[in-house]
Design an enzyme around this catalytic site. Sequence first.
Site, PDB file in Angstrom:
ATOM      1  N   LEU B  42       4.321  -1.064   8.312  1.00  0.00           N
ATOM      2  CA  LEU B  42       5.009  -1.528   7.086  1.00  0.00           C
ATOM      3  C   LEU B  42       4.005  -1.437   5.970  1.00  0.00           C
ATOM      4  CD1 LEU B  42       6.420  -4.680   8.697  1.00  0.00           C
ATOM      5  CD2 LEU B  42       7.395  -2.579   8.576  1.00  0.00           C
ATOM      6  N   CYS B  46       2.368   2.466  -1.000  1.00  0.00           N
ATOM      7  CA  CYS B  46       1.202   1.564  -1.567  1.00  0.00           C
ATOM      8  C   CYS B  46       0.374   1.382  -0.572  1.00  0.00           C
ATOM      9  CB  CYS B  46       1.731   0.268  -1.960  1.00  0.00           C
ATOM     10  SG  CYS B  46       0.407  -0.804  -2.454  1.00  0.00           S
ATOM     11  N   GLY B 118      17.876   4.509   7.776  1.00  0.00           N
ATOM     12  CA  GLY B 118      18.776   3.965   7.412  1.00  0.00           C
ATOM     13  C   GLY B 118      19.716   4.713   6.530  1.00  0.00           C
ATOM     14  N   ALA B 322       3.643  -0.784  -7.795  1.00  0.00           N
ATOM     15  CA  ALA B 322       3.706  -1.819  -6.546  1.00  0.00           C
ATOM     16  C   ALA B 322       3.968  -3.118  -7.185  1.00  0.00           C
ATOM     17  CB  ALA B 322       2.422  -2.105  -5.604  1.00  0.00           C
ATOM     18  N   HIS B 446     -20.920 -16.230 -20.138  1.00  0.00           N
ATOM     19  CA  HIS B 446     -21.901 -15.087 -20.292  1.00  0.00           C
ATOM     20  C   HIS B 446     -23.127 -15.030 -19.283  1.00  0.00           C
ATOM     21  CE1 HIS B 446     -24.462 -12.760 -23.019  1.00  0.00           C
ATOM     22  NE2 HIS B 446     -25.550 -13.450 -22.772  1.00  0.00           N
TER      23      HIS B 446
END
Lengths: 423, 476
Positions: B42, B46, B118, B322, B446
């Site tokens: 899965l 990305c 699919g 993404a 800083h």
Amino acid sequence: MDIRLPQLAEGADSGTVVSILVAEGAQIQKDQTVIELENQKAVAPIPSPAAGTVTKVHVKVGDSVTVGQLLVSFTEEGAGAPAAPAASPAAPQGQAAQAPAAAAPAAAPASGEYRYVSKSGLPPPASPTVRKMARDLGIDLTRVRGSSDGGRITTEDLRTYITALQSGGAFAAPAAVKKPALPDFKKWGSVARKPFSPLRRAIARAMVDSWTTIPHVTQFDDLDVTHLQELVAKHLPAYEKQGARLTLTVILLKVLAAVLKKYPVFNSSLDETANELVIKEYIHIGIAVDTEGGLIVPVLRDIDKKSLLQIAKDLKSLAEQTRGRTIPNEELQGGSFTISNQGGIGGGHFTPIIHAPEAAILGVGRAKQQPVYLKDGSAPAPRWMLPVSLSYDHRIIDGADAARFMVELAAVAKNFSENEVKL
Amino acid sequence: MPIEPIQTEIVVLGAGPGGYAAAFYAADRGKKVILVEQDERLGGVCLNAGCIPSKALLHATELIRESDESAKRGITFAKPEIKLDHLRAWKDSILQKLSAGVRGLADRRGVVVLHGRGHFEDSQTLRVETADGQQFIRYQTAILAVGSKPVIPPAFDLGNKRIMTSTEALELEEIPENLLVVGGGYIGMELSTVYATLGSKVVLMEAMGSILSGMDADLTRPVLQYAEKAFKEIRVGTRVLKMSTSGKQIKVISETAGQKKEELYDGVLVAVGRSPNCADLGLQHTKVQRDEKGFVKVNEKQQTADPFIYAIGDVVGGAMLAHKASKEARVAVEVIAGESSAFKDIVIPAVVFTDPEVAWCGLTENEASAKNITVEVARFSWAASGRALTLDRVDGMTKLIIEPETERVLGVGIVGHGAGELISEGVVAVEMGATARDIAESIHPHPTLSETLMEAAEAFYGKATHTISRRKGKNG
């Protein structure tokens, strides 16, 4: 570029178009007046912010307009047609770009058809939380005035807007008490109907406000102005040589300044929120001027610091500007006391209404020669007696103060030094 | 043999950062969700062949770049020894962890994951070719999140494994001695940086007139300066005409300003863009419409022309990022759930993980001038940043794009070390409709690079502590 109705002055958020001075296709110069608007107290010229060619006039004579409303569109000279994000979803109803977004001050949404239009074509600044809320509620954020820096819409602004919507007051006129319907006057004879002008409506509103919120008491007296009349008569020619008119009013203003200095409560305003009395250290006297359209009250400033000649000159120019309805709005503001002089017409005592939020007003009638006993047992002498009526706010001034004020007024008038009049 | 279809409320096709996010959001709202993914792992491009592996390699190689710079600071290292198998294994271990993590999250939410390809039978039926045979899913709503793949022009596609796309390049099979990178966009630039650091002599060819074209020139300048030093050559305005196998090398014919050139390379990386994965999906059996480039057309609610099908992520085009896909996932699920959501007026930040990094959000200067929007730009050079000096990374600049009338921050652009981490403050500022003063008035610690945002805002008012502004004080 678009010209929209700017915020003219406090309270002056609407007006009626009285004249349109440009036509579509016309060339206009920067600062040229394009439209004249009758707003509450004066006719205000709306100038063009830049030179260019008028593409569209969005209003017609007689239209009521509110702040931010589009008046005239024009293409700027040289700049070509600005790349107005015409397709921008933020500019619906054909409103081109360029609203003074930054100039839009924080305010409740009640001021009519507010629309945010960004020069950048972007939606109004608001946090994602606020945008989500608005989307969920189906509220168009361009209609919500942002109160934060850069016009950012806060949750509070959105809430205020929604509250206004709920009360039904968002776009309606301020809720007025429902008046019973008028009878049909025509049953009894013929009638004519004339428009109740914005100026008249403004006067009406101010009078109702003052009369219903300030408990008025009016003190009557007659001032012996014989001495002042003599001074006027004697020095009138010298003033005329200077282009000024010395009148009883001019001297009365100076007399009033002295009395106000001694009794500053008459030169104050009540701050009910802070529970404080605001004593003004300046003497700016409003002078009620009768115009064709109705009563207008320009303000003569720093009376105590000015010579009579200066006051005479200022008064003349102020009255001319007022009658010509060219007086700038700023000149109608900042008065600390008002004088309403009917003497030019006639009249005796009357009960003037205080020009809120001032503390008092002096009504002046016409001086009449009357027999007066100056000393016990002496024969009556003819004296010029001036009817004066002092209305004061009884919340802050008591009757004894008013009596003292009148006594002082009489004393200063009686002893007015000729040196002050002499040029 | 008719198979009884599985009934579900929502099916999500594609388990990349758009798809799995959509599945999770929907499940969190109590929907019955099936997530269909053709890959074993899965996470999509990305996670497996994009953002994550490239960032792992950029980080690993950064140490080499850093050690080169270190010598002048008095700390020297021996020449690094690169064990490619180790590096690859480490990178893969990250992908494995993340992918397993996504899987675990799906399981815990009760999202059914179906592995297989699919294919739409009609607007409400999806056929999935699984290892165990066909499965039919009858759904109420489908979310199409099938992503994109690298484009490789037919003229380049020799079936020669020395010609790579980003997918193969991230596999890191070997380090070609002479590497040609075609395409100077962000993918080409990031991977060039990795390979150049690992020892390849990189020649970069770009058809446009500049690398990272479209981005504001002041943001890309430091990257170009790095590349000019680290790469063998950058050739802009160059078109690759032909590639052919020549022994163990690739013969490349290119053309620059009418001059043809023939060269041999040990490897070629083609990074000329990405195209949507719309082939063989059976979209013709639905009402889904696509644009001329093949991307699925959607409205701002992520709805396609088919009332039962939504689409998100790369497959709908726009910024192929993404985080854009994840946000679109949220919008799609909210709309499906009946909320009035829309992908509208949303700030999409972009980061290029070159060295130095480039990041921006909201309006860019290029966009402002293209749209004729008047803006003021407040810049702060990192040469004046104490933190940048201590990092020995003054090759940076931070700028704010400001609407002059309202002082509202419309956009932020940063180039420099860690720009990708710094840009998020800009995103919040733009999303919140913040003014430059809001940023100037907020204390930034800083010494950090985040101060450059504050100083840029102060520069807008002519009051930056560490620079002398040409501007005179503005509004106090």
